[in-house]
Design an enzyme around this catalytic site. Sequence first.
Site, PDB file in Angstrom:
ATOM      1  N   LEU A   1       0.824  -1.218   0.000  1.00 18.60           N
ATOM      2  CA  LEU A   1       0.000   0.000   0.000  1.00 18.60           C
ATOM      3  C   LEU A   1       0.856   1.264   0.000  1.00 18.60           C
ATOM      4  O   LEU A   1       0.329   2.363  -0.178  1.00 18.60           O
ATOM      5  CB  LEU A   1      -0.921   0.023   1.235  1.00 18.60           C
ATOM      6  CG  LEU A   1      -1.975  -1.079   1.309  1.00 18.60           C
ATOM      7  CD1 LEU A   1      -2.733  -0.974   2.614  1.00 18.60           C
ATOM      8  CD2 LEU A   1      -2.919  -1.005   0.123  1.00 18.60           C
TER       9      LEU A   1
ATOM     10  N   GLY B   1       2.565   2.965  -1.892  1.00 26.26           N
ATOM     11  CA  GLY B   1       2.671   3.803  -3.077  1.00 26.26           C
ATOM     12  C   GLY B   1       1.501   3.511  -3.999  1.00 26.26           C
ATOM     13  O   GLY B   1       1.442   3.961  -5.133  1.00 26.26           O
ATOM     14  N   HIS B   2       0.568   2.777  -3.499  1.00 19.72           N
ATOM     15  CA  HIS B   2      -0.598   2.337  -4.291  1.00 19.72           C
ATOM     16  C   HIS B   2      -1.878   2.691  -3.550  1.00 19.72           C
ATOM     17  O   HIS B   2      -2.504   1.806  -2.979  1.00 19.72           O
ATOM     18  CB  HIS B   2      -0.522   0.831  -4.508  1.00 19.72           C
ATOM     19  CG  HIS B   2      -1.368   0.352  -5.635  1.00 19.72           C
ATOM     20  ND1 HIS B   2      -2.640  -0.113  -5.472  1.00 19.72           N
ATOM     21  CD2 HIS B   2      -1.105   0.267  -6.950  1.00 19.72           C
ATOM     22  CE1 HIS B   2      -3.134  -0.499  -6.631  1.00 19.72           C
ATOM     23  NE2 HIS B   2      -2.213  -0.285  -7.538  1.00 19.72           N
ATOM     24  N   PHE B   3      -2.308   3.828  -3.451  1.00 23.68           N
ATOM     25  CA  PHE B   3      -1.817   5.110  -3.928  1.00 23.68           C
ATOM     26  C   PHE B   3      -1.733   6.044  -2.739  1.00 23.68           C
ATOM     27  O   PHE B   3      -2.603   5.963  -1.878  1.00 23.68           O
ATOM     28  CB  PHE B   3      -2.762   5.678  -4.978  1.00 23.68           C
ATOM     29  CG  PHE B   3      -2.943   4.753  -6.162  1.00 23.68           C
ATOM     30  CD1 PHE B   3      -1.999   4.722  -7.182  1.00 23.68           C
ATOM     31  CD2 PHE B   3      -4.038   3.910  -6.255  1.00 23.68           C
ATOM     32  CE1 PHE B   3      -2.162   3.875  -8.278  1.00 23.68           C
ATOM     33  CE2 PHE B   3      -4.208   3.068  -7.351  1.00 23.68           C
ATOM     34  CZ  PHE B   3      -3.277   3.047  -8.367  1.00 23.68           C
TER      35      PHE B   3
ATOM     36  N   ILE C   1      -5.143   1.388  -2.014  1.00 27.37           N
ATOM     37  CA  ILE C   1      -6.004   0.343  -2.575  1.00 27.37           C
ATOM     38  C   ILE C   1      -5.150  -0.912  -2.741  1.00 27.37           C
ATOM     39  O   ILE C   1      -4.026  -0.837  -3.242  1.00 27.37           O
ATOM     40  CB  ILE C   1      -6.562   0.771  -3.949  1.00 27.37           C
ATOM     41  CG1 ILE C   1      -7.411   2.043  -3.819  1.00 27.37           C
ATOM     42  CG2 ILE C   1      -7.370  -0.353  -4.576  1.00 27.37           C
ATOM     43  CD1 ILE C   1      -7.749   2.683  -5.149  1.00 27.37           C
TER      44      ILE C   1
END
Length: 144
Positions: free
Chosen positions: A43, A45-47, A52
């Site tokens: 998680l 860097g997503h986002f 998510i």
Amino acid sequence: MNKEELKKILPHREPMLLVEEAYVNEDGTATGFYTVKGDEYFLQGHFPGNPIVPGVIQCEMMAQSACVLFADKMIQEGFIPVYTGLDKVKFRGMIKPGDKIRIDTKILKEFPPMYMLHGEISVDGKRCMNGDFSFAIVKEEKES
């Protein structure tokens, strides 16, 4: 099986052990669970600001949950499950921190050491992902 019991059949360890609990149902299907805490590596860097669970992580959760169906084969030392394919995968809803994921899988075809399965991931009864996948249980090749 709880997380410690799963470690006896799965080669995965943190941070790649993505199932907290899994069991075989009376009808021969499997059900697994994972609660998204929010601090998972996937998680980060997503986002940013809107975490998510990535689709590829959901696919891995599905395969790990299914492995309880093959516990007798996987408990043998030196054998590991490896993904061989994904088909008809659909993402239908976002999975976010705080969500308790339910993963249901069933065997479609068996051609040992190959297995074809179908899986569905849901949160609070709402389907978030489904698809077919295959894997093989193979002899582990250790690096020398």
